[in-house]
Design a protein around this motif. Structure first.
Motif, PDB file in Angstrom:
ATOM      1  N   ALA A   9     -41.963   7.729  79.526  1.00 39.35           N
ATOM      2  CA  ALA A   9     -41.217   8.863  80.074  1.00 39.35           C
ATOM      3  C   ALA A   9     -39.823   8.948  79.461  1.00 39.35           C
ATOM      4  N   VAL A  10     -39.153   7.814  79.329  1.00 41.36           N
ATOM      5  CA  VAL A  10     -37.812   7.808  78.739  1.00 41.36           C
ATOM      6  C   VAL A  10     -37.880   8.200  77.264  1.00 41.36           C
ATOM      7  N   PHE A  11     -38.906   7.701  76.543  1.00 40.65           N
ATOM      8  CA  PHE A  11     -39.028   8.055  75.133  1.00 40.65           C
ATOM      9  C   PHE A  11     -39.368   9.535  74.979  1.00 40.65           C
ATOM     10  N   GLU A  12     -40.141  10.071  75.903  1.00 44.53           N
ATOM     11  CA  GLU A  12     -40.441  11.507  75.883  1.00 44.53           C
ATOM     12  C   GLU A  12     -39.150  12.313  76.048  1.00 44.53           C
ATOM     13  N   ALA A  13     -38.271  11.863  76.937  1.00 47.79           N
ATOM     14  CA  ALA A  13     -36.980  12.533  77.120  1.00 47.79           C
ATOM     15  C   ALA A  13     -36.147  12.451  75.849  1.00 47.79           C
ATOM     16  N   PHE A  14     -36.157  11.286  75.208  1.00 48.29           N
ATOM     17  CA  PHE A  14     -35.431  11.128  73.944  1.00 48.29           C
ATOM     18  C   PHE A  14     -35.934  12.116  72.898  1.00 48.29           C
ATOM     19  N   LEU A  15     -37.262  12.262  72.776  1.00 48.60           N
ATOM     20  CA  LEU A  15     -37.815  13.181  71.785  1.00 48.60           C
ATOM     21  C   LEU A  15     -37.368  14.611  72.042  1.00 48.60           C
ATOM     22  N   LYS A  16     -37.302  15.006  73.298  1.00 48.18           N
ATOM     23  CA  LYS A  16     -36.838  16.354  73.627  1.00 48.18           C
ATOM     24  C   LYS A  16     -35.371  16.519  73.213  1.00 48.18           C
ATOM     25  N   MET A  17     -34.550  15.496  73.479  1.00 46.56           N
ATOM     26  CA  MET A  17     -33.146  15.545  73.085  1.00 46.56           C
ATOM     27  C   MET A  17     -33.006  15.647  71.571  1.00 46.56           C
ATOM     28  N   TYR A  18     -33.739  14.799  70.875  1.00 46.24           N
ATOM     29  CA  TYR A  18     -33.662  14.760  69.413  1.00 46.24           C
ATOM     30  C   TYR A  18     -34.091  16.094  68.810  1.00 46.24           C
ATOM     31  N   LYS A  19     -35.202  16.651  69.273  1.00 42.94           N
ATOM     32  CA  LYS A  19     -35.694  17.907  68.710  1.00 42.94           C
ATOM     33  C   LYS A  19     -34.721  19.054  68.959  1.00 42.94           C
ATOM     34  N   ALA A  20     -34.044  19.032  70.109  1.00 39.66           N
ATOM     35  CA  ALA A  20     -33.053  20.070  70.400  1.00 39.66           C
ATOM     36  C   ALA A  20     -31.839  19.950  69.480  1.00 39.66           C
ATOM     37  N   ARG A  21     -31.496  18.714  69.107  1.00 41.81           N
ATOM     38  CA  ARG A  21     -30.320  18.493  68.265  1.00 41.81           C
ATOM     39  C   ARG A  21     -30.586  18.837  66.795  1.00 41.81           C
ATOM     40  N   VAL A  22     -31.841  18.795  66.358  1.00 44.77           N
ATOM     41  CA  VAL A  22     -32.132  19.008  64.934  1.00 44.77           C
ATOM     42  C   VAL A  22     -32.767  20.361  64.642  1.00 44.77           C
ATOM     43  N   VAL A  23     -32.938  21.189  65.642  1.00 41.88           N
ATOM     44  CA  VAL A  23     -33.636  22.457  65.416  1.00 41.88           C
ATOM     45  C   VAL A  23     -32.893  23.319  64.404  1.00 41.88           C
ATOM     46  N   ASP A  24     -31.554  23.286  64.406  1.00 43.87           N
ATOM     47  CA  ASP A  24     -30.800  24.085  63.443  1.00 43.87           C
ATOM     48  C   ASP A  24     -30.944  23.530  62.026  1.00 43.87           C
ATOM     49  N   LEU A  25     -30.980  22.186  61.900  1.00 51.10           N
ATOM     50  CA  LEU A  25     -31.158  21.582  60.585  1.00 51.10           C
ATOM     51  C   LEU A  25     -32.507  21.954  59.990  1.00 51.10           C
ATOM     52  N   LEU A  26     -33.543  21.922  60.796  1.00 49.73           N
ATOM     53  CA  LEU A  26     -34.875  22.275  60.313  1.00 49.73           C
ATOM     54  C   LEU A  26     -34.965  23.761  59.977  1.00 49.73           C
ATOM     55  N   SER A  55     -35.797  25.033  56.193  1.00 48.72           N
ATOM     56  CA  SER A  55     -37.061  25.768  56.021  1.00 48.72           C
ATOM     57  C   SER A  55     -36.839  27.262  55.819  1.00 48.72           C
ATOM     58  N   GLN A  56     -35.587  27.652  55.573  1.00 49.79           N
ATOM     59  CA  GLN A  56     -35.240  29.062  55.368  1.00 49.79           C
ATOM     60  C   GLN A  56     -35.654  29.921  56.550  1.00 49.79           C
ATOM     61  N   GLY A  57     -35.477  29.356  57.747  1.00 46.77           N
ATOM     62  CA  GLY A  57     -35.676  30.131  58.965  1.00 46.77           C
ATOM     63  C   GLY A  57     -37.046  30.039  59.582  1.00 46.77           C
ATOM     64  N   THR A  58     -38.010  29.442  58.885  1.00 49.22           N
ATOM     65  CA  THR A  58     -39.364  29.386  59.439  1.00 49.22           C
ATOM     66  C   THR A  58     -39.524  28.259  60.451  1.00 49.22           C
ATOM     67  N   GLY A  59     -38.724  27.223  60.330  1.00 43.71           N
ATOM     68  CA  GLY A  59     -38.874  26.062  61.195  1.00 43.71           C
ATOM     69  C   GLY A  59     -39.963  25.115  60.729  1.00 43.71           C
ATOM     70  N   VAL A  60     -40.675  25.489  59.655  1.00 40.11           N
ATOM     71  CA  VAL A  60     -41.744  24.656  59.098  1.00 40.11           C
ATOM     72  C   VAL A  60     -41.294  24.171  57.720  1.00 40.11           C
ATOM     73  N   LEU A  61     -41.134  22.863  57.550  1.00 37.04           N
ATOM     74  CA  LEU A  61     -40.665  22.317  56.285  1.00 37.04           C
ATOM     75  C   LEU A  61     -41.728  22.468  55.208  1.00 37.04           C
ATOM     76  N   PRO A  62     -41.319  22.730  53.976  1.00 38.23           N
ATOM     77  CA  PRO A  62     -42.299  22.819  52.880  1.00 38.23           C
ATOM     78  C   PRO A  62     -42.947  21.468  52.622  1.00 38.23           C
ATOM     79  N   ALA A  63     -44.102  21.485  51.980  1.00 35.30           N
ATOM     80  CA  ALA A  63     -44.825  20.242  51.700  1.00 35.30           C
ATOM     81  C   ALA A  63     -44.013  19.341  50.777  1.00 35.30           C
ATOM     82  N   GLY A  64     -44.291  18.039  50.865  1.00 32.76           N
ATOM     83  CA  GLY A  64     -43.598  17.087  50.014  1.00 32.76           C
ATOM     84  C   GLY A  64     -42.515  16.333  50.758  1.00 32.76           C
TER      85      GLY A  64
END
Length: 634
Positions: free
Chosen positions: A311-328, A332-341
């Protein structure tokens, strides 16, 4: 005239995870980690109890005793102040050198202690010993790197020590040659886990009393949480796993796994425990799907504690994903899906930085919450309330919605507070803001000299006089005692413990400590964290209970004898300046509550010996000789 200078930190090399990492080509470069730990002047070997024998390292907190009973020998202690050792940041990691084993347990234990002290804002204390009817100060935790020739490691709460075992890997071990000696003291996770048991026991001694299914599981789950989130302080491993998973930490990775070598050597899969998923019989890994029914089917402390960890690790993943959404989004040029490689190294560094920040915040959040838990009969739901309240206390605005992530993750795993109708962030906050003006003089007289610079013995010796001051104040605050759930009615059942020479139910102020915290606020105000408990003699036979409640003698029993102690109590946090009781964490009911007592009785009668082990190692628990031995620690 030369100025005398003292180093702030000592650097020591350790295994980043455990020795098995070096055996795999793709992870060999991640094998070593250099820890910066608080400097101690003389962590060297000193004469032991037996003539001619040495122990070491010995410092302010720890005493490493490298006695190997199975081999009937003492290994020579490492001197961490020896010039070569200092110049080399410690001995080179080695499975064959007992002196490195001593260095490893000392360094990882000191780092774990440092995490606690930073989060709580005060020096850590070990559990005290009873001597002559009084509690006495325990200055050092003893650690035995080679105490057992078996696949086990555990904290002993009676002797205040940690014992590590070693064993040959059996035939069929995963990726480990049969006969290879596995040393549990060389697992970063196992050391951190067991030292956390000791730190938690020093903070909450009643958490060793199994009064409900969550108590011992909390000990195991919390110790896993501390061990796991220390992974994120290792930049090399963190960046490697970010690159391998392309930033998606929901995939199988080392960061979510505990005690890998131990798990493989004992045929339990790729690791002893995995916060993210599991390996099926075919050897395939699957991501856990959070399910609110998990807790209904598990009662063994390790298995149940694993749900808290997930449960705590699940909370961490939610925090982490919220913090990196802008970086991704940028990458990804706005798609949110990183290119292959492979992803760009700069993105790896930025993602790793955000993961480390999230992990550091949730680790400190988890440790701080210990001050907001009730002193006895703790549940996972109580801990959820403590997490939310302690974080609100420091960061009222919650800019990154961390508390929402915690609430959602715990709800997904079925963790909810008992007797709480409104499961919301506001509803989870503890009770608060009760006037304590009548205690102004008393609170002003309490010594608050307990921070990260305080002498630990002085801090311990201040507890008793401070507790006496608080006790005297509370005796005159009848209305406040009612809010705290403390009963002082002379008509209470006769089984409730009384003060000597009076018919009034007794209550114990068994801990008064400070909490120095700074969050988004600019000022730093020390709070008093006060724990208050009451106890009542409990019996498994209801006729015996009725007689005890009426004050009648029970045949074949001494007047002070019972089958178990029923305890109720609360933790209150008092602001010394405003004289307000800011937060109250209470157990359900009070000491006269027969329904709550019946729950404890039913749990004890329905528990097995394994479920009542007071403390256990990473796999095989240290067995109690008496099914209810853990309950009788006063």
């Amino acid at each position: 005239m030369p100025v005398s200078r003292k180093a702030a930190y000592r650097k020591l090399r350790v295994y980043a995870v455990d020795p098995s990492i070096a055996a795999a080509h793709d992870t060999a470069g991640l094998n070593e980690l250099t820890l910066s730990i608080p400097w101690e002047d003389n962590p060297a070997g000193i004469p032991g109890l037996d003539p001619g024998r040495m122990i070491g390292p010995v410092g302010t907190y720890l005493e490493i005793v490298d006695h190997d009973p199975a081999s009937d020998c003492f290994y020579a202690p490492v001197d961490l102040n020896e010039s070569y050792v200092l110049a080399s940041n410690g001995l080179t990691p080695s499975e064959l050198n007992p002196q490195f084993h001593q260095q490893m347990v000392y360094a990882v234990a000191m780092k774990t202690i440092d995490h606690f002290e930073r989060a709580l804002g005060r020096v850590a204390l070990w559990a005290s010993r009873w001597q002559g009817g009084e509690k006495v100060f325990v200055d050092r935790l003893r650690i035995y790197p080679h105490a057992l020739r078996e696949a086990n490691a555990y904290y002993n709460p009676v002797k205040i020590c940690v014992l590590f075992g070693y064993f040959p890997a059996p035939e069929g071990s995963v990726d480990i040659a049969a006969g290879t000696t596995v040393f549990t003291c060389l697992s970063h996770d196992v050391v951190a886990h067991e030292v956390t048991h000791a730190l938690l026991d020093g903070l909450h001694e009643r958490f060793s009393e199994p009064t409900n299914v969550d108590v011992l599981a909390f000990h195991e789950g919390f110790s896993d949480i501390v061990a796991l989130f220390q992974h994120f302080a290792n930049p090399e491993v963190l960046r490697a796993q970010i690159a391998r998973t392309r930033g998606d930490l929901e995939q199988q990775n080392m960061l979510g796994q505990l005690a890998q070598q131990f798990g493989r050597a004992t045929k339990r899969g790729r690791a002893l425990r995995d916060a993210l998923g599991y390996t099926d019989k075919a050897g395939l890994w699957h991501r856990f799907r959070p399910n609110s029914s998990y807790l209904e089917s598990v009662s063994e402390p390790h298995d149940r504690g694993a749900v808290l960890l997930a449960a705590v690790f699940e909370a961490f993943l939610k925090m982490y994903k919220a913090r990196v959404v802008d970086l991704l989004r940028i990458a990804s040029q706005g798609t949110g899906v990183l290119p292959a490689g492979e992803i760009h190294p700069d993105l790896v560094h930025r993602l790793a930085d955000e993961a480390a920040k999230s992990a550091r915040h949730i680790l400190e959040m988890c440790i701080r919450a210990l001050d907001y838990c009730p002193p006895v009969d703790v549940t996972f739901g109580d801990y959820l309330r403590a997490l939310v309240t302690s974080d609100y206390d420091l960061y009222p605005e919650d800019e990154h919605n961390y508390r929402t992530a915690v609430l959602q993750a715990f709800s997904q795993y079925g963790i909810r507070p008992r007797n709480l109708r409104n499961l919301s962030l506001e509803g989870l906050l503890l009770s608060r803001s009760i006037s304590a003006d009548g205690g102004a003089d008393t609170l002003g007289a309490v010594s608050l000299e307990w921070d990260n610079e305080t002498d630990r013995r002085e801090a311990f010796e201040a507890i008793r006089p401070n507790a006496k001051l608080i006790h005297e104040w509370l005796r005159s605050e009848k209305a406040l005692l009612g809010h705290l759930g403390i009963v002082v009615n002379p008509k209470a059942p006769a089984s409730v413990m009384r003060s000597k020479g009076s018919g009034v139910p007794a209550f114990e102020v068994h801990s008064v400590r400070t909490a120095l915290r700074r969050g988004s606020k600019t000022n730093l105000v020390p709070d008093l964290v006060i724990e208050i408990t009451q106890r009542r003699r409990g019996f498994f036979d209801l006729d015996d209970q009725k007689k005890a409640d009426q004050g009648a003698k029970i045949k074949g029993r001494r007047q002070d004898e019972c089958d178990f102690w029923f305890r109720r109590g609360c933790t209150m946090m008092v602001n010394q300046k405003s004289r307000l009781v800011r937060w109250i964490a209470r157990t359900p009911g009070d000491i006269c509550d027969d329904a709550e007592m019946a729950k404890v009785r039913a749990f004890l009668l329905g528990s097995t010996i394994d479920e009542l082990d007071a403390f256990s190692g990473p796999i095989a628990p240290h067995k109690l000789t008496n099914q209810f031995a853990a309950v009788h620690r006063h």
